[in-house]
Design a protein around this motif. Structure first.
Motif, short mmCIF file in Angstrom:
data_model
loop_
_atom_site.label_atom_id
_atom_site.label_comp_id
_atom_site.label_asym_id
_atom_site.label_seq_id
_atom_site.Cartn_x
_atom_site.Cartn_y
_atom_site.Cartn_z
N ASN A 42 2.31 -1.42 -6.82
CA ASN A 42 1.43 -1.12 -8.16
C ASN A 42 1.60 0.30 -8.49
O ASN A 42 0.94 0.88 -9.32
CB ASN A 42 0.26 -1.46 -7.94
N ALA A 43 2.59 1.12 -7.59
CA ALA A 43 2.97 2.44 -7.69
C ALA A 43 4.35 2.62 -7.69
O ALA A 43 4.97 1.92 -6.67
CB ALA A 43 2.03 3.41 -6.73
N SER A 44 5.01 3.47 -8.45
CA SER A 44 6.37 3.64 -8.26
C SER A 44 6.79 4.51 -7.02
O SER A 44 8.18 4.42 -6.67
CB SER A 44 6.93 4.32 -9.56
N TYR A 45 5.89 4.94 -6.23
CA TYR A 45 6.35 5.96 -5.16
C TYR A 45 7.02 5.21 -3.98
O TYR A 45 6.67 4.05 -3.80
CB TYR A 45 4.99 6.68 -4.63
N ALA A 46 8.27 5.56 -3.84
CA ALA A 46 9.20 4.94 -2.81
C ALA A 46 8.88 5.57 -1.41
O ALA A 46 9.30 6.61 -1.11
CB ALA A 46 10.53 5.27 -3.10
N ILE A 47 8.17 4.85 -0.76
CA ILE A 47 7.93 5.04 0.74
C ILE A 47 9.22 5.21 1.51
O ILE A 47 10.07 4.19 1.67
CB ILE A 47 6.93 4.11 1.53
N GLY A 51 4.07 14.06 -8.18
CA GLY A 51 3.86 13.26 -9.66
C GLY A 51 2.28 12.98 -9.53
O GLY A 51 1.45 13.45 -8.90
N PRO A 52 2.01 12.35 -10.59
CA PRO A 52 0.47 11.93 -10.99
C PRO A 52 -0.02 11.11 -9.91
O PRO A 52 0.78 10.05 -9.36
CB PRO A 52 0.16 11.39 -12.26
N ALA A 53 -1.03 11.22 -9.11
CA ALA A 53 -1.72 10.10 -8.33
C ALA A 53 -1.81 8.79 -8.96
O ALA A 53 -2.34 8.72 -10.33
CB ALA A 53 -2.89 10.61 -7.63
N PRO A 54 -1.49 7.65 -8.38
CA PRO A 54 -1.73 6.27 -8.96
C PRO A 54 -3.37 6.08 -9.05
O PRO A 54 -4.32 6.64 -8.35
CB PRO A 54 -1.29 5.35 -8.09
N PRO A 55 -3.90 5.42 -10.29
CA PRO A 55 -4.96 5.21 -10.44
C PRO A 55 -5.58 4.08 -9.14
O PRO A 55 -4.99 3.37 -8.84
CB PRO A 55 -5.22 4.43 -11.75
N PRO A 56 -6.74 4.64 -8.94
CA PRO A 56 -7.74 3.74 -7.86
C PRO A 56 -7.66 2.14 -8.30
O PRO A 56 -7.69 2.08 -9.50
CB PRO A 56 -9.02 4.39 -7.62
N HIS A 71 0.88 -1.22 -0.02
CA HIS A 71 0.11 0.19 0.03
C HIS A 71 0.87 1.13 0.06
O HIS A 71 0.71 2.13 0.86
CB HIS A 71 -0.92 -0.07 1.33
N ASN A 72 1.92 1.30 -1.00
CA ASN A 72 2.73 2.46 -0.88
C ASN A 72 2.15 3.81 -1.54
O ASN A 72 2.52 4.58 -1.51
CB ASN A 72 4.03 1.90 -1.58
N GLU A 73 0.80 3.40 -2.05
CA GLU A 73 0.04 4.55 -2.55
C GLU A 73 -0.95 5.42 -1.20
O GLU A 73 -1.28 6.35 -1.62
CB GLU A 73 -0.71 4.11 -3.87
N TYR A 74 -0.61 4.53 -0.49
CA TYR A 74 -1.58 4.91 0.75
C TYR A 74 -0.63 5.78 1.95
O TYR A 74 -1.03 6.57 2.27
CB TYR A 74 -2.41 3.86 1.32
#
Length: 427
Positions: A210-215, A348-353, A162-165
């Motif tokens: 599922n998202a490139s954001y590095a927590i 950056g752009p938010a990951p799609p839900p 859940h790296n998008e959360y």
């Protein structure tokens, strides 16, 4: 003894009451009901909210370790006082119940059904976060997760699934993503454990995200820990850098930006050093990973502890409790300092839900447990893989090697997920 004038006594009393009021807050208990996705269970959790919050607040989710509960977190870890001091909302989930053979109250970070998005314990914890946001005003750029031991390993799982959360995570005596039960030592001191290669950890993390954001990740590790031994801390650091750093900043030697003594500490720092690693060369870059390594004692005051150097350090506002120590580098303050510097990067752009799950087919299939395993409707689990567990709700349906004698009905939910009881939506 000289007596203070009445007016002075009154002033002292009023100041004491004001101090108590500043430290006051409200603890509420809630329950997440079992959801329809695979491996979900009913979960209890508690939320501590400081008094006087007037704006959306950060959320810190803190996960207990094995043989602990959320009450140990709230009582011993010093996090409630930190929530008052730094004005964040503290969420303490309780595993409540679990599948398979485990030590009491361990989060199932080593089980495949509990380390992927959309199912099992990680998704239940995500849903708890969403429930908290529905009840309280939370800053969506400042959602954080931390934990101890199996709770720390599950915090690492959440940082991947859940790296998008979550905006950042902190692991106290935790383990890299994808590790199995052999990574924990049960042999006393000195400990003995087997770890996956860092390259395998990186490959597992890359497959799951599922998202490139590095927590950003903080790693807190006692070098003297005989339960989760020190290579775990270094592997966490190295995998984080190898996966997320650029080509010139993907090793500790390349990425190290600063090292300093840990602060604050209570009574003793145990030689603690905090090291900062960045993932690129931009001036003022955020930390990609920070480590807090120290040489703490192996024994704790609590007579029920295993005395293997494995604990959370609560600092001045903490307590000596079950796998909790008061003296040493103050985890609540050090972790919050890390969190406060790492809000979610929304440049950056938010990951799609994620897409909504398909409706269940409800098709029943009757077969022996071993046949269900062979067909992929169940997996071998439990002690030494002897039991068959349905893929949808991880229920024990019998011996995994039984291909002939028992007949068990399983019901299809979403495609490929099979349940021992008809899932929600099947009437």
């Amino acid at each position: 003894m000289a007596h203070l004038p009445t007016t002075r006594w009154l002033a002292v009393i009023l100041l004491a009451l004001a101090a108590l009021q500043a430290q006051a807050g409200t603890t509420s208990a809630f329950t997440l009901t079992a959801q329809s996705y695979a491996g979900s269970r009913e979960r209890q959790y508690k939320v501590y909210v400081p008094d006087g919050l007037t704006a959306p607040a950060p959320m810190v989710m803190a996960l207990h370790g094995c043989q602990q509960t959320h009450d140990d977190v709230l009582r011993d870890w010093g996090l409630a006082a930190a929530a008052d001091r730094y004005r964040f909302i503290l969420v303490a989930p309780f595993i409540t119940s679990y599948d398979g053979l485990r030590n009491t109250n361990c989060w199932g970070f080593w089980l495949d059904q509990h380390r992927h998005q959309g199912r099992g314990e990680p998704e239940d914890l995500h849903q708890i976060g969403l429930q908290v946001e529905a009840r309280f005003s939370i800053d969506p750029r400042r959602r954080y997760v931390t934990g101890l031991s199996s709770g720390a390993a599950m915090a690492v799982v959440l940082s991947v699934t859940h790296n998008e959360y979550f905006a950042a995570a902190a692991s106290a005596s935790g383990l890299p993503y994808g590790e199995d039960a052999a990574s924990v030592s049960f042999s006393g001191c000195p400990g003995n454990a087997a770890f996956h290669a860092v390259s395998q950890v990186v490959a597992d993390m890359r497959r799951e995200r599922n998202a490139s954001y590095a927590i950003p990740l903080m790693v807190l590790q006692n070098n003297q820990d005989c339960t989760v031994i020190q290579p775990a801390g270094r592997n966490l650091r190295d995998a984080q850098l190898l996966l997320n750093g650029d080509a010139a900043h993907d090793t500790p030697a390349e990425a190290q930006a600063q090292q300093r003594p840990c602060a604050p500490v209570f009574a003793s720092d145990y030689g603690c050093q905090q090291t900062f690693y960045t993932g690129d060369a931009r001036p003022g870059s955020r930390s990609l990973v920070e480590t807090v390594f120290y040489n703490g004692p192996t024994a704790t005051p609590d007579p029920g502890d295993t005395d293997h150097g494995h604990y959370w350090i609560g600092g001045q506002d903490g307590r000596d409790g079950k796998w909790a120590l008061q003296r040493g580098p103050s985890y609540p303050d050090i972790v919050w300092d890390f969190f406060s510097r790492h809000a979610a990067d929304t440049s950056g752009p938010a990951p799609p839900p994620p897409p909504p799950p398909p409706p269940p087919s409800c098709n029943p299939v009757s077969a022996a447990p071993g046949a269900h395993v062979a067909a992929g409707r169940a997996v071998a689990g439990g002690f030494f893989g002897l039991r068959a567990l349905s893929t949808g709700d991880a229920r024990d349906i019998g011996f995994a090697w039984d291909f002939y004698f028992a007949r068990v009905n399983l019901y299809e939910g979403a495609a490929g997920r099979w349940f021992a009881q008809p899932p929600a939506g099947c009437g």
